[in-house]
Motif scaffolding. Structure first.
Motif, PDB file in Angstrom:
ATOM      1  N   HIS A   1       0.857  -1.190   0.000  1.00 11.82           N
ATOM      2  CA  HIS A   1       0.000   0.000   0.000  1.00 11.82           C
ATOM      3  C   HIS A   1       0.889   1.234   0.000  1.00 11.82           C
ATOM      4  CE1 HIS A   1      -2.349   3.098   2.512  1.00 11.82           C
ATOM      5  NE2 HIS A   1      -2.858   3.119   1.306  1.00 11.82           N
ATOM      6  N   SER A   2       0.537   2.240  -0.822  1.00 14.90           N
ATOM      7  CA  SER A   2       1.219   3.524  -0.812  1.00 14.90           C
ATOM      8  C   SER A   2       2.724   3.339  -1.052  1.00 14.90           C
ATOM      9  CB  SER A   2       0.921   4.240   0.518  1.00 14.90           C
ATOM     10  OG  SER A   2       1.371   5.567   0.509  1.00 14.90           O
ATOM     11  N   TYR A   3       3.565   3.779  -0.141  1.00 18.63           N
ATOM     12  CA  TYR A   3       5.017   3.617  -0.292  1.00 18.63           C
ATOM     13  C   TYR A   3       5.379   2.131  -0.412  1.00 18.63           C
ATOM     14  CZ  TYR A   3      10.013   4.428   0.742  1.00 18.63           C
ATOM     15  OH  TYR A   3      11.384   4.488   0.704  1.00 18.63           O
ATOM     16  N   GLY A   4       4.662   1.301   0.323  1.00 18.24           N
ATOM     17  CA  GLY A   4       4.894  -0.142   0.215  1.00 18.24           C
ATOM     18  C   GLY A   4       4.576  -0.673  -1.164  1.00 18.24           C
ATOM     19  N   SER A   5       3.617  -0.043  -1.860  1.00 16.63           N
ATOM     20  CA  SER A   5       3.301  -0.481  -3.223  1.00 16.63           C
ATOM     21  C   SER A   5       4.434  -0.115  -4.177  1.00 16.63           C
ATOM     22  CB  SER A   5       1.979   0.136  -3.693  1.00 16.63           C
ATOM     23  OG  SER A   5       2.103   1.536  -3.878  1.00 16.63           O
ATOM     24  N   TRP A   6       5.062   1.045  -3.935  1.00 11.90           N
ATOM     25  CA  TRP A   6       6.218   1.404  -4.764  1.00 11.90           C
ATOM     26  C   TRP A   6       7.354   0.400  -4.574  1.00 11.90           C
ATOM     27  CZ3 TRP A   6      11.023   2.989  -2.680  1.00 11.90           C
ATOM     28  CH2 TRP A   6      11.986   3.310  -3.650  1.00 11.90           C
ATOM     29  N   ILE A   7       7.614   0.006  -3.331  1.00 11.29           N
ATOM     30  CA  ILE A   7       8.642  -1.012  -3.102  1.00 11.29           C
ATOM     31  C   ILE A   7       8.262  -2.308  -3.802  1.00 11.29           C
ATOM     32  CG2 ILE A   7       9.832  -2.417  -1.366  1.00 11.29           C
ATOM     33  CD1 ILE A   7       9.488  -0.138   0.616  1.00 11.29           C
ATOM     34  N   ALA A   8       6.991  -2.725  -3.664  1.00  7.58           N
ATOM     35  CA  ALA A   8       6.544  -3.977  -4.265  1.00  7.58           C
ATOM     36  C   ALA A   8       6.652  -3.947  -5.776  1.00  7.58           C
ATOM     37  CB  ALA A   8       5.105  -4.269  -3.833  1.00  7.58           C
ATOM     38  N   LEU A   9       6.236  -2.837  -6.384  1.00  5.96           N
ATOM     39  CA  LEU A   9       6.278  -2.739  -7.843  1.00  5.96           C
ATOM     40  C   LEU A   9       7.710  -2.748  -8.358  1.00  5.96           C
ATOM     41  CD1 LEU A   9       4.136  -0.431 -10.087  1.00  5.96           C
ATOM     42  CD2 LEU A   9       6.595  -0.556 -10.428  1.00  5.96           C
ATOM     43  N   THR A  10       8.559  -1.904  -7.787  1.00  2.00           N
ATOM     44  CA  THR A  10       9.928  -1.829  -8.290  1.00  2.00           C
ATOM     45  C   THR A  10      10.702  -3.109  -7.984  1.00  2.00           C
ATOM     46  OG1 THR A  10      10.643  -0.636  -6.284  1.00  2.00           O
ATOM     47  CG2 THR A  10      10.024   0.682  -8.208  1.00  2.00           C
ATOM     48  N   TYR A  11      10.351  -3.780  -6.878  1.00  4.92           N
ATOM     49  CA  TYR A  11      10.993  -5.066  -6.594  1.00  4.92           C
ATOM     50  C   TYR A  11      10.603  -6.096  -7.663  1.00  4.92           C
ATOM     51  CZ  TYR A  11      12.660  -9.213  -4.211  1.00  4.92           C
ATOM     52  OH  TYR A  11      13.330 -10.376  -3.909  1.00  4.92           O
ATOM     53  N   THR A  12       9.333  -6.089  -8.040  1.00  5.98           N
ATOM     54  CA  THR A  12       8.871  -7.031  -9.065  1.00  5.98           C
ATOM     55  C   THR A  12       9.576  -6.784 -10.389  1.00  5.98           C
ATOM     56  OG1 THR A  12       6.713  -7.177  -7.983  1.00  5.98           O
ATOM     57  CG2 THR A  12       6.834  -7.885 -10.279  1.00  5.98           C
ATOM     58  N   LEU A  13       9.778  -5.513 -10.734  1.00  2.74           N
ATOM     59  CA  LEU A  13      10.502  -5.197 -11.962  1.00  2.74           C
ATOM     60  C   LEU A  13      11.950  -5.691 -11.890  1.00  2.74           C
ATOM     61  CD1 LEU A  13       9.228  -1.566 -12.647  1.00  2.74           C
ATOM     62  CD2 LEU A  13       8.637  -3.630 -13.927  1.00  2.74           C
ATOM     63  N   ALA A  14      12.563  -5.559 -10.719  1.00  2.00           N
ATOM     64  CA  ALA A  14      13.970  -5.950 -10.563  1.00  2.00           C
ATOM     65  C   ALA A  14      14.138  -7.448 -10.392  1.00  2.00           C
ATOM     66  CB  ALA A  14      14.572  -5.211  -9.363  1.00  2.00           C
ATOM     67  N   HIS A  15      13.144  -8.106  -9.776  1.00  2.00           N
ATOM     68  CA  HIS A  15      13.255  -9.537  -9.463  1.00  2.00           C
ATOM     69  C   HIS A  15      11.958 -10.263  -9.814  1.00  2.00           C
ATOM     70  CE1 HIS A  15      17.009  -8.806  -7.241  1.00  2.00           C
ATOM     71  NE2 HIS A  15      16.408  -7.740  -6.746  1.00  2.00           N
ATOM     72  N   PRO A  16      11.596 -10.292 -11.073  1.00  2.00           N
ATOM     73  CA  PRO A  16      10.311 -10.896 -11.460  1.00  2.00           C
ATOM     74  C   PRO A  16      10.202 -12.372 -11.099  1.00  2.00           C
ATOM     75  CG  PRO A  16      11.695 -10.501 -13.389  1.00  2.00           C
ATOM     76  CD  PRO A  16      12.349  -9.807 -12.239  1.00  2.00           C
ATOM     77  N   ASP A  17      11.334 -13.051 -10.976  1.00  2.00           N
ATOM     78  CA  ASP A  17      11.310 -14.471 -10.634  1.00  2.00           C
ATOM     79  C   ASP A  17      10.885 -14.719  -9.190  1.00  2.00           C
ATOM     80  OD1 ASP A  17      13.839 -13.131 -10.144  1.00  2.00           O
ATOM     81  OD2 ASP A  17      14.593 -15.049  -9.406  1.00  2.00           O
ATOM     82  N   ARG A  18      10.930 -13.684  -8.337  1.00  2.00           N
ATOM     83  CA  ARG A  18      10.592 -13.874  -6.927  1.00  2.00           C
ATOM     84  C   ARG A  18       9.122 -13.563  -6.620  1.00  2.00           C
ATOM     85  NH1 ARG A  18      15.257 -14.379  -3.674  1.00  2.00           N
ATOM     86  NH2 ARG A  18      13.736 -15.261  -2.203  1.00  2.00           N
ATOM     87  N   VAL A  19       8.400 -12.974  -7.580  1.00  2.00           N
ATOM     88  CA  VAL A  19       7.032 -12.529  -7.327  1.00  2.00           C
ATOM     89  C   VAL A  19       6.058 -13.296  -8.228  1.00  2.00           C
ATOM     90  CG1 VAL A  19       5.460 -10.554  -7.279  1.00  2.00           C
ATOM     91  CG2 VAL A  19       7.891 -10.245  -6.705  1.00  2.00           C
ATOM     92  N   ARG A  20       5.187 -14.070  -7.585  1.00  2.00           N
ATOM     93  CA  ARG A  20       4.207 -14.871  -8.333  1.00  2.00           C
ATOM     94  C   ARG A  20       3.019 -14.036  -8.761  1.00  2.00           C
ATOM     95  NH1 ARG A  20      -0.326 -17.648  -7.388  1.00  2.00           N
ATOM     96  NH2 ARG A  20      -0.336 -17.106  -5.169  1.00  2.00           N
ATOM     97  N   ARG A  21       2.506 -13.216  -7.836  1.00  2.27           N
ATOM     98  CA  ARG A  21       1.406 -12.312  -8.120  1.00  2.27           C
ATOM     99  C   ARG A  21       1.692 -10.981  -7.420  1.00  2.27           C
ATOM    100  NH1 ARG A  21      -1.712 -13.456 -12.216  1.00  2.27           N
ATOM    101  NH2 ARG A  21      -3.513 -12.418 -11.278  1.00  2.27           N
ATOM    102  N   LEU A  22       1.224  -9.879  -8.012  1.00  4.45           N
ATOM    103  CA  LEU A  22       1.489  -8.549  -7.471  1.00  4.45           C
ATOM    104  C   LEU A  22       0.184  -7.793  -7.289  1.00  4.45           C
ATOM    105  CD1 LEU A  22       3.485  -6.212  -6.765  1.00  4.45           C
ATOM    106  CD2 LEU A  22       3.418  -5.618  -9.214  1.00  4.45           C
ATOM    107  N   ALA A  23       0.024  -7.165  -6.123  1.00  9.19           N
ATOM    108  CA  ALA A  23      -1.143  -6.322  -5.871  1.00  9.19           C
ATOM    109  C   ALA A  23      -0.672  -4.986  -5.316  1.00  9.19           C
ATOM    110  CB  ALA A  23      -2.102  -6.994  -4.895  1.00  9.19           C
TER     111      ALA A  23
END
Length: 275
Positions: A115-137
């Motif tokens: 959520h909010s700042y946490g969503s920015w971390i989640a999104l950019t982490y997924t871009l950097a490490h797509p193999d570690r994220v199965r689903r993103l919200a």
């Protein structure tokens, strides 16, 4: 009431057994509140800045009916994570910290929600490490598809420059526009503002080309958010990431999420994570 008392009081409202985990690494110790079946599919929750992980009290127990939920206190923020080691200074540092946390939890791959700042971390982490994220919200994401509105920044700036309980609660009441914000969380967020924390890591916006590569995120948009333009956010998401599922929450504001809208957020997350 002390910050720790308020933290425990909100955590007690999860209504499910919560295991409190401590994960040491080069940055210090990351605190995780875990619940749900040990063999359930993993879900990692990242709170907004200043919100702390107990903010998921209305969402985590519902996800825990099926999933193993890990709600993390950000290493650079108030909460029970302690940045006693290397200080994170860049987005890459935060990604390294999150990778360390996932490794310590034994998660090769997980559903990830912020959520909010946490969503920015989640999104950019997924871009950097797509193999570690199965689903993103992403729950009303900031600094991801859009920057923050200037009035929101100006209204929140005094609380960032001179953090205090009163400034934080005043800002949250202003943004939530009369909605019945949970008093227990409001108390915790106000006290969190006066806790020592590591300096804020300034977000770096993803490029449009990067956002076009994002795999099918679930994006919640708060219809009354003051942090950005919700119509423009919806348009940016659907244009740049056409595989995304967008859920509009017409009555939600940025900071009324995720607590006031669990009846809409939790089922959508559960359905998305099972896909």
């Amino acid at each position: 009431m002390t910050f720790q008392d308020a933290y425990d009081a909100l955590l007690a409202r999860w209504r499910v057994p919560v295991e409190q985990l401590e994960l040491p690494d080069e940055f210090g110790t990351t605190h995780v509140n875990a619940c749900g079946p040990a063999d359930g599919p993993p879900v990692v929750l990242l709170p907004g800045y200043g919100a702390t992980s107990p903010v998921w009290f209305a969402v985590a127990p519902r996800l825990a009916e099926r999933y193993r939920v890990y709600a993390i206190d950000l290493i650079i923020d108030a909460g029970r994570s302690t940045n006693t080691g290397r200080r994170p200074k860049t987005p890459d540092d935060l990604h390294t910290w999150l990778t360390n946390s996932l490794d310590k939890l034994g998660l090769d791959q997980t559903a990830l929600c912020g959520h909010s700042y946490g969503s920015w971390i989640a999104l950019t982490y997924t871009l950097a490490h797509p193999d570690r994220v199965r689903r993103l919200a992403l729950i009303d994401p900031t600094d991801s598809y859009l920057g923050l509105r200037l009035p929101y920044v100006l209204r929140g700036l005094p609380g960032l420059l001179r953090p205090s309980r009163d400034r934080t609660t005043s800002f949250l009441r202003w943004e939530t526009q009369g909605l019945p914000v949970d008093p227990g969380w409001l108390e915790l967020a106000g006290l969190a503002a006066e806790q020592p924390s590591t300096p804020f890591v300034r977000p770096k916006h993803p490029t449009d080309d990067q956002l076009r590569t994002l795999p099918a995120p679930l994006v919640f948009v708060a219809g009354r958010t003051k942090s950005h333009n919700p119509d423009k956010l919806t348009q940016r998401v659907t244009t740049l990431t056409p595989s995304a599922t967008v859920v509009r929450l017409p009555e939600a504001t940025h900071h009324s999420l995720p607590t006031l809208h669990a009846d809409e957020v939790a089922p959508a997350l559960a359905q998305n994570f099972s896909a």
